[in-house]
Design a protein around this motif. Sequence first.
Motif, PDB file in Angstrom:
ATOM      1  N   LYS A 100       0.855  -1.183   0.000  1.00  0.00           N
ATOM      2  CA  LYS A 100       0.000   0.000   0.000  1.00  0.00           C
ATOM      3  C   LYS A 100       0.897   1.240   0.000  1.00  0.00           C
ATOM      4  O   LYS A 100       1.837   1.329   0.772  1.00  0.00           O
ATOM      5  N   THR A 101       0.623   2.152  -0.898  1.00  0.00           N
ATOM      6  CA  THR A 101       1.398   3.397  -0.910  1.00  0.00           C
ATOM      7  C   THR A 101       0.602   4.481  -0.213  1.00  0.00           C
ATOM      8  O   THR A 101      -0.592   4.638  -0.465  1.00  0.00           O
ATOM      9  N   VAL A 102       1.270   5.180   0.662  1.00  0.00           N
ATOM     10  CA  VAL A 102       0.605   6.293   1.350  1.00  0.00           C
ATOM     11  C   VAL A 102       1.418   7.561   1.132  1.00  0.00           C
ATOM     12  O   VAL A 102       2.648   7.503   1.043  1.00  0.00           O
ATOM     13  N   PRO A 103       0.754   8.700   1.036  1.00  0.00           N
ATOM     14  CA  PRO A 103       1.494   9.957   0.883  1.00  0.00           C
ATOM     15  C   PRO A 103       2.196  10.334   2.180  1.00  0.00           C
ATOM     16  O   PRO A 103       1.770   9.937   3.263  1.00  0.00           O
ATOM     17  N   VAL A 104       3.291  11.065   2.048  1.00  0.00           N
ATOM     18  CA  VAL A 104       4.064  11.479   3.219  1.00  0.00           C
ATOM     19  C   VAL A 104       3.872  12.974   3.448  1.00  0.00           C
ATOM     20  O   VAL A 104       4.028  13.774   2.523  1.00  0.00           O
ATOM     21  N   GLU A 105       3.522  13.305   4.670  1.00  0.00           N
ATOM     22  CA  GLU A 105       3.374  14.711   5.048  1.00  0.00           C
ATOM     23  C   GLU A 105       4.721  15.416   4.906  1.00  0.00           C
ATOM     24  O   GLU A 105       5.745  14.907   5.343  1.00  0.00           O
ATOM     25  N   ARG A 106       4.711  16.587   4.284  1.00  0.00           N
ATOM     26  CA  ARG A 106       5.970  17.287   4.026  1.00  0.00           C
ATOM     27  C   ARG A 106       6.421  18.095   5.239  1.00  0.00           C
ATOM     28  O   ARG A 106       6.568  19.318   5.191  1.00  0.00           O
ATOM     29  N   ALA A 107       6.592  17.387   6.332  1.00  0.00           N
ATOM     30  CA  ALA A 107       7.073  18.049   7.546  1.00  0.00           C
ATOM     31  C   ALA A 107       7.760  17.005   8.409  1.00  0.00           C
ATOM     32  O   ALA A 107       7.471  15.812   8.301  1.00  0.00           O
ATOM     33  N   ALA A 108       8.694  17.454   9.239  1.00  0.00           N
ATOM     34  CA  ALA A 108       9.401  16.529  10.112  1.00  0.00           C
ATOM     35  C   ALA A 108       9.415  17.092  11.518  1.00  0.00           C
ATOM     36  O   ALA A 108       9.131  18.271  11.731  1.00  0.00           O
ATOM     37  N   MET A 109       9.743  16.202  12.457  1.00  0.00           N
ATOM     38  CA  MET A 109       9.809  16.652  13.839  1.00  0.00           C
ATOM     39  C   MET A 109      11.120  16.180  14.438  1.00  0.00           C
ATOM     40  O   MET A 109      11.573  15.066  14.165  1.00  0.00           O
ATOM     41  N   VAL A 110      11.740  17.039  15.227  1.00  0.00           N
ATOM     42  CA  VAL A 110      12.944  16.647  15.954  1.00  0.00           C
ATOM     43  C   VAL A 110      12.658  16.851  17.429  1.00  0.00           C
ATOM     44  O   VAL A 110      12.226  17.939  17.832  1.00  0.00           O
ATOM     45  N   VAL A 111      12.853  15.810  18.219  1.00  0.00           N
ATOM     46  CA  VAL A 111      12.588  15.894  19.650  1.00  0.00           C
ATOM     47  C   VAL A 111      13.916  16.061  20.371  1.00  0.00           C
ATOM     48  O   VAL A 111      14.753  15.163  20.355  1.00  0.00           O
ATOM     49  N   GLY A 112      14.112  17.188  20.983  1.00  0.00           N
ATOM     50  CA  GLY A 112      15.354  17.489  21.695  1.00  0.00           C
ATOM     51  C   GLY A 112      16.189  18.458  20.867  1.00  0.00           C
ATOM     52  O   GLY A 112      16.461  18.202  19.700  1.00  0.00           O
ATOM     53  N   ALA A 113      16.560  19.579  21.484  1.00  0.00           N
ATOM     54  CA  ALA A 113      17.303  20.592  20.741  1.00  0.00           C
ATOM     55  C   ALA A 113      18.684  20.805  21.355  1.00  0.00           C
ATOM     56  O   ALA A 113      19.097  21.919  21.638  1.00  0.00           O
TER      57      ALA A 113
END
Lengths: 152, 710
Positions: free
Chosen positions: B181-194
């Motif tokens: 199954k192909t699903v679209p990928v949201e064009r955003a990312a998250m980084v936890v910890g800076a």
Amino acid sequence: MSAPPEFPIPKREPGVWQPKILGILCNWCSYAGADLAGGGRIQYPPDVRVIRVMCTGRIDALFVLKAFADGADGVLVSGCHFGDCHYLAGNFKGAKRMFMVKRLMKSIGLDDRRFRMTFVSASEGTKWGAVITDVVKTINELGPSPIKEFNK
Amino acid sequence: MAEKKKTTTKKTETRKQEAPAKQDVKKQVPAAKGAAAPVKTGPSEKPRIGVFICHCGTNIAGSIDIKEVEAYAKTIPNVAHVDNYQYICSTPGQNKIITAIKEHKLTGTVVAACSPRLHEPTFRRATKVGGLNQFRFEMANIREQNAWVHMHDPEGATSKAKDTIRIAVAKAALLQDLTPKTVPVERAAMVVGAGIAGMQAALDLANAGIKTYLIESMPSIGGRMSQLDKTFPTLDCSQCILTPKMVDVGRAENIELMTYSEVDAVEGYIGNFDVTIRKKARGVLSMAEAEAKGISGGGCNGCGDCEAPCPVIKPNEFEVGMKPRKAIYINHPQVVPLLYTIDFDSCIKCGLCVTACGEKKAIDLEAKDEFVKVKVGTAILATGFDMFPVEKKTEWGYKKFENVITSLEFERLICASGPTGGYPIRPSDGERPKTVAFVLCAGSRDNTGNGKPYCSRFCCMYSLKHAHQIIEKIPGCTPIIFYMDIRSFGKMYEEFYYRIQDEGAKFIRGRVANILEDPKTKNLHVFADDTLLNRPVDMEVDLVVLAAAVQPMEDTERTRKLFGVSCTGDGWLQEAHPKLNPCGTTTAGVFLAGVCQGPKDIPDTVASAEGAASAASIPIHMGEVELEPYFATCIEERCAGCGMCVNLCPFTALALVEKDGRTVMEVTEAKCKGCGTCGGFCPGGAIWMNHFATPQIVAQIDAFLLGGEQ
């Protein structure tokens, strides 16, 4: 980390009973842990045959009973530690069923030590070796499954 | 086997209730499946399975008799072709699979080699190139779980390999065509910890044109590195090389910085994670927030007027408690974002700060936690590390003797922006120390059960740096380093070690057994065994610095469970493969950066962060990902509509619907992750788990227990 205790290589001749043990492992923890044991060359007895499922939650109690009905001497179900399930809580639900299997085994007079559920994570290769060594030892002590005799 | 199996099955059918049910499923399912079911070949087709046995050099062939296994495999029912090769994963090996599929009209392939966790994708691709559906492939693991673990028992290993192949063939014979199954990928990312890892990863992602949410639980970004004075081996000032990055992060258009925030909940899967972020009540409005609330020209500008009148004094965590702070505070002058924070645990709500802030109206003492929902395609965990509570090792007297400090405290004491302005002193009397003992492996490489068994990896090097700094800053001061081994493994590290030796630091090889305090002078007696001279040492020093071990942040446990990432026994997050996939995790779309995965120095941390950022950007740039189609499907004819499965599903993927006047279960494929918890329970056998279907598993069990040489 230490290797499991040494185990003697049994005599294998025609007519000599060898334990037949089925292992049903979850893909994410125990199967990975077993792979890690391999990479670490941790030695354990070869009597357990493994079937891989995605999660211990997938394991129907009937799978275990089917294995015993088919003449398995022992069944091992192994998954993630509680709280570590890749699918949040599949191992809780699987474990609940496995308790049921144990009680059922007792009530039909089958020694419930023939069935075991363990929790081995993907980083516990050494533990996997120890688990298998112990399972094989237990089954060797218990001897052939009485169901096999009954089936004859 | 077929005949034998038949007779035995009959026997079981009469005796056990469950057996016929399972057998029925096997026969009925292909006909019973609805239109949504995957494409299948007709039931009349007789399976023709090709078995390929890999030698893997001597990895497998060293313990398993390949010839014997090959001869046996030819006798397994449904096997049409058997071959073996040195390395099946090599191109010629894969070509063997491709040509055999065509030549022998195979309907399925079995490769007996390593773990499916390693090479399943390789052989699936080969199967696909050969003209079969890639899910017609099954792997028999005869290396990790056989040859390698039964090295001294070739007979047992060979017989296990035969069984393993037979089990795999039984499953391969029942496998179906499936479509990923192909699903679209949201064009955003998250980084936890800076910290430095999270910042680097976020910058890389942002520079690649990806909207990145950077979540930090502290009021400021910068992490551990911002607490350091100098960095080894180049002796760069830590803040000087870090602050430009902090400023970049603060200014980057693509980075949405959320400080003083935590991940509260995570739902979804790769490409479509719905993350709930808890913005902890900060009590201070930023300029943008003030603008949004209609306070023009208001919001915190970092002037610090509020800090002076605040009557509450608390230890400053950034200075490891060696400097005071108020209840409204910034930790150090270089914070990003420059925004005050109210510590509501200690604030008495006197309102003096509100008065001091005046027209800017930045302070809101009634602030509450806010919850923000964001949707991201991939996530990187960079949660960093904490110091091991070295007071647990009571023999060294930390927190008992004033002049025993940890290396992080020393780092603040020697830092120009620290509590003493960069002049290291003895905590007991404020004097300059003349001899300083550094105790390495303070809690690391410790198998007593009271410490950490692993090497913390950077303590040797920063202790060498500390020795250098003390020679530089206090003329005539002698650093004495008690070590087990000096692990100077990095680029220019060994050279740095020689340099410190030449500068006059003393090295004593021996673990410190005990530290005692002289109650009058508050000097310390360090007792150790000099293992090079083979004699005991009792050395009187002014100051002891414990190079404490590192451990995962306390909150890592909670965060990792939200993302479904596993950890090792020590609590470090576990990578998908220690060598070949060090940034990935077993949860697709979640990656690791920095020390949360295990101790790393700064160069390694930055490298791992860049690796993780690159890995996390791949699905986003691809725009869509393929999910393995291990979904549950409902066999409506068998479904009684009891709804047991609906409650079992952890992902709320199942629901009861009315269809043709009956209540049946329906699966939302987008939500189903394929665990099979529903399929393991369904009392009617009405749930078909793709690729792990009940008949397939039962066939495996039967093949093992009924099929072999009895």
